[in-house]
Design a protein around this motif. Structure first.
Motif: not given
Length: 112
Positions: A10-17, A90-92
């Protein structure tokens, strides 16, 4: 164990791909740095791989125990030499930091 994996996932769902992957060292800390007046070298490349710069920075900040001000200074200098979307980076870094700290907690629990 499945709950840990679900939470980590779940932590990975908001990464900049959209950020390009790059060659990363994998273990940046002071014992793997040689710094002189004019030069800077990284040694001990056995963990080097191709990955996300945000993960490299998150693990570096954890290993070196940077506070928020030190992280900000580091990132301000970095964006002067590498064209990056600072807000997404920064978000990632925050996501990867949460992931790495949680991963370490899980491993500690498993070893008990």
């Amino acid at each position: 164990m499945n709950q840990y994996l679900i939470e980590l996932d779940n932590l990975y769902k908001d990464l900049d791909n959209n950020r390009k992957l790059c060659f990363i060292h994998g273990d940046i800390h002071t014992k793997n740095m040689i710094i002189s007046k004019d030069d800077f070298y990284l040694i001990d490349w056995e963990l080097a791989t191709y990955g996300d710069l945000a993960y490299e920075l998150a693990t570096h900040f954890i290993l070196m125990e940077y506070n928020e001000q030190e992280q900000s200074l580091f990132l301000d200098k970095l964006v002067k030499v590498i064209d990056l979307d600072m807000e997404k980076l920064i978000n990632d870094i925050k996501i990867y930091t949460d992931f790495e700290l949680y991963r370490r907690k899980v491993l500690k629990e498993i070893k008990k």
